[in-house]
Design a protein around this motif. Sequence first.
Motif, PDB file in Angstrom:
ATOM      1  N   ARG A  19       0.862  -1.185   0.000  1.00 27.83           N
ATOM      2  CA  ARG A  19       0.000   0.000   0.000  1.00 27.83           C
ATOM      3  C   ARG A  19       0.899   1.236   0.000  1.00 27.83           C
ATOM      4  O   ARG A  19       1.238   1.745   1.063  1.00 27.83           O
ATOM      5  CB  ARG A  19      -0.879   0.017   1.254  1.00 27.83           C
ATOM      6  CG  ARG A  19      -1.742  -1.218   1.451  1.00 27.83           C
ATOM      7  CD  ARG A  19      -3.035  -1.106   0.651  1.00 27.83           C
ATOM      8  NE  ARG A  19      -3.826  -2.306   0.789  1.00 27.83           N
ATOM      9  CZ  ARG A  19      -4.780  -2.460   1.692  1.00 27.83           C
ATOM     10  NH1 ARG A  19      -5.035  -1.519   2.536  1.00 27.83           N
ATOM     11  NH2 ARG A  19      -5.459  -3.580   1.741  1.00 27.83           N
ATOM     12  N   PRO A  20       1.295   1.696  -1.171  1.00 27.20           N
ATOM     13  CA  PRO A  20       2.194   2.858  -1.224  1.00 27.20           C
ATOM     14  C   PRO A  20       1.621   4.068  -0.503  1.00 27.20           C
ATOM     15  O   PRO A  20       2.350   4.868   0.055  1.00 27.20           O
ATOM     16  CB  PRO A  20       2.332   3.136  -2.721  1.00 27.20           C
ATOM     17  CG  PRO A  20       1.971   1.862  -3.377  1.00 27.20           C
ATOM     18  CD  PRO A  20       0.960   1.212  -2.506  1.00 27.20           C
ATOM     19  N   GLN A  21       0.271   4.164  -0.508  1.00 34.70           N
ATOM     20  CA  GLN A  21      -0.330   5.346   0.119  1.00 34.70           C
ATOM     21  C   GLN A  21      -0.111   5.368   1.633  1.00 34.70           C
ATOM     22  O   GLN A  21      -0.288   6.405   2.264  1.00 34.70           O
ATOM     23  CB  GLN A  21      -1.834   5.422  -0.196  1.00 34.70           C
ATOM     24  CG  GLN A  21      -2.689   4.332   0.415  1.00 34.70           C
ATOM     25  CD  GLN A  21      -2.814   3.114  -0.477  1.00 34.70           C
ATOM     26  OE1 GLN A  21      -1.924   2.845  -1.272  1.00 34.70           O
ATOM     27  NE2 GLN A  21      -3.896   2.385  -0.328  1.00 34.70           N
ATOM     28  N   LEU A  22       0.275   4.203   2.208  1.00 38.78           N
ATOM     29  CA  LEU A  22       0.520   4.151   3.652  1.00 38.78           C
ATOM     30  C   LEU A  22       1.972   4.446   4.013  1.00 38.78           C
ATOM     31  O   LEU A  22       2.303   4.621   5.165  1.00 38.78           O
ATOM     32  CB  LEU A  22       0.153   2.759   4.206  1.00 38.78           C
ATOM     33  CG  LEU A  22      -1.325   2.413   4.205  1.00 38.78           C
ATOM     34  CD1 LEU A  22      -1.501   0.979   4.676  1.00 38.78           C
ATOM     35  CD2 LEU A  22      -2.093   3.355   5.100  1.00 38.78           C
ATOM     36  N   GLU A  52       4.683  10.922  -2.782  1.00 35.02           N
ATOM     37  CA  GLU A  52       5.454  12.000  -3.398  1.00 35.02           C
ATOM     38  C   GLU A  52       6.506  11.430  -4.351  1.00 35.02           C
ATOM     39  O   GLU A  52       6.698  11.947  -5.457  1.00 35.02           O
ATOM     40  CB  GLU A  52       6.154  12.852  -2.331  1.00 35.02           C
ATOM     41  CG  GLU A  52       5.211  13.688  -1.479  1.00 35.02           C
ATOM     42  CD  GLU A  52       4.531  12.890  -0.376  1.00 35.02           C
ATOM     43  OE1 GLU A  52       4.808  11.682  -0.264  1.00 35.02           O
ATOM     44  OE2 GLU A  52       3.707  13.461   0.358  1.00 35.02           O
ATOM     45  N   ALA A  53       7.157  10.369  -3.916  1.00 30.81           N
ATOM     46  CA  ALA A  53       8.201   9.738  -4.736  1.00 30.81           C
ATOM     47  C   ALA A  53       7.597   9.196  -6.025  1.00 30.81           C
ATOM     48  O   ALA A  53       8.180   9.330  -7.108  1.00 30.81           O
ATOM     49  CB  ALA A  53       8.877   8.620  -3.957  1.00 30.81           C
ATOM     50  N   ALA A  97       6.411  12.185 -13.085  1.00 33.86           N
ATOM     51  CA  ALA A  97       6.747  13.443 -13.767  1.00 33.86           C
ATOM     52  C   ALA A  97       8.016  13.283 -14.585  1.00 33.86           C
ATOM     53  O   ALA A  97       8.111  13.787 -15.725  1.00 33.86           O
ATOM     54  CB  ALA A  97       6.910  14.560 -12.733  1.00 33.86           C
ATOM     55  N   GLU A  98       8.991  12.589 -14.017  1.00 27.80           N
ATOM     56  CA  GLU A  98      10.262  12.363 -14.726  1.00 27.80           C
ATOM     57  C   GLU A  98      10.037  11.553 -15.998  1.00 27.80           C
ATOM     58  O   GLU A  98      10.572  11.859 -17.061  1.00 27.80           O
ATOM     59  CB  GLU A  98      11.252  11.633 -13.813  1.00 27.80           C
ATOM     60  CG  GLU A  98      11.879  12.513 -12.751  1.00 27.80           C
ATOM     61  CD  GLU A  98      12.661  11.695 -11.739  1.00 27.80           C
ATOM     62  OE1 GLU A  98      13.073  12.280 -10.724  1.00 27.80           O
ATOM     63  OE2 GLU A  98      12.857  10.470 -11.955  1.00 27.80           O
ATOM     64  N   LEU A  99       9.219  10.513 -15.873  1.00 25.67           N
ATOM     65  CA  LEU A  99       8.921   9.657 -17.027  1.00 25.67           C
ATOM     66  C   LEU A  99       8.210  10.453 -18.129  1.00 25.67           C
ATOM     67  O   LEU A  99       8.498  10.302 -19.318  1.00 25.67           O
ATOM     68  CB  LEU A  99       8.058   8.453 -16.589  1.00 25.67           C
ATOM     69  CG  LEU A  99       8.783   7.353 -15.825  1.00 25.67           C
ATOM     70  CD1 LEU A  99       7.796   6.316 -15.313  1.00 25.67           C
ATOM     71  CD2 LEU A  99       9.812   6.677 -16.732  1.00 25.67           C
ATOM     72  N   GLU A 100       7.276  11.300 -17.682  1.00 28.43           N
ATOM     73  CA  GLU A 100       6.517  12.116 -18.633  1.00 28.43           C
ATOM     74  C   GLU A 100       7.452  13.083 -19.362  1.00 28.43           C
ATOM     75  O   GLU A 100       7.376  13.250 -20.582  1.00 28.43           O
ATOM     76  CB  GLU A 100       5.433  12.876 -17.887  1.00 28.43           C
ATOM     77  CG  GLU A 100       4.399  13.477 -18.831  1.00 28.43           C
ATOM     78  CD  GLU A 100       3.317  14.231 -18.067  1.00 28.43           C
ATOM     79  OE1 GLU A 100       3.189  14.019 -16.835  1.00 28.43           O
ATOM     80  OE2 GLU A 100       2.625  15.024 -18.689  1.00 28.43           O
TER      81      GLU A 100
END
Lengths: 313, 84
Positions: free
Chosen positions: B56-59, B65-66, B72-75
């Motif tokens: 659960r990354p949200q936890l 944020e990471a 964003a970097e990939l985009e």
Amino acid sequence: MTDVTNQTQTQEAQMGDYFALMKPRVMQLVVFTALVGLVVAPVGVNPFVGFVAILCIAVGAGASGALNMWWDADIDAIMKRTVNRPIPSGAVQPGEALAIGLTLSAFAVVLLFLATNALAAGLLAFTIFFYAVVYSMWLKRSTPQNIVIGGAAGAFPPMIGWAVATGSVSIESILMFGLIFMWTPPHFWALALFVKSDYGDAGVPMLTETHGRKVTRNHILAYCVPLVLVAFALGFTSIGGPFYLLVAVVLNVWFLTGCVAIWKRTDEDSEADKHAVERRTFIVSIYYLFGHFSALMVEALLRSYGLTSWAGW
Amino acid sequence: MAIRAEHEIHSRRKGRNYGVGLLLLGFIGIVFGLTVVKVLGLTDIRQLERFDHVARPQLEPGALEAAEQRAAELEATSNAEASE
């Protein structure tokens, strides 16, 4: 022959027989030293978690005892001291002992992991493996040093107790391990000098029989000297203190005096007074271990009330 | 029909059966007690969700944020490739 077979088949194992498989007397030492390891640790543990942890360590020790009895059933049937154990007496079947040993081992390790941490559970699993496989299956029947190396299994409980609280191994827990590890050989060899054993008939090499009693006396002193060093070193760690050192001075002088006396004696001297010195030193060795671990517990109590700071410790 | 002992094994194994029963009750007590201690010991009740072994990354603090930064970097990389 038929009568004997029928009698064995109809004999019903009771809870007491299964409990006896777990070597309750050995469990007492395990519970006590594990409790001390847990209590003297600098990190507090929830009392219920602590209780479950000690229970798991005790059950793990009992499980390894059951596995030991399963493996050693053939020699237990030969020796007088062990002939009444549940398997040789016919009360419990060997397969039952194996099943109980394996099930309780898994139960104790998994529950300890869930209740505390992976290190404590790993140490318990290793202890069970060490006692059942390394000691019982491998060393016991192959070397007279079996007691020395096998003693490590009995030395792990305070280290597990410490790991339950702290999640780590430290110099304090290593020295508590070392204290029991170095204590085991002189304790058992002092006993071997005055008890007529039938280990030889069972094919178990004991130092008194393979290398003679004089060598055994030398070995007792040889292990007693480093034992004294370990005992005092423990006093200068964070779990030691003035009270512990005071107790250690008394107990180490007492025990070392006994070991030196055993070393100086000949078998003729020993026979003449019916092994009085060996018997006394064996009893002292019990007080020795109990006394050191009790002193550690008292030190922890004194520390919790801030009573050791006055001594500048 | 009431349940009653029909075989001598019931009386022969009475002690053993009571012993097993007590052990099982003790086990239930241990599991229940541990559950209470563990749950009450949580500083944040959301931590309980971590015990279902699902990521659960949200936890995880900072994980969201990471992940956004990585996206964003990939985009940005894909935009740069497209413009070339």
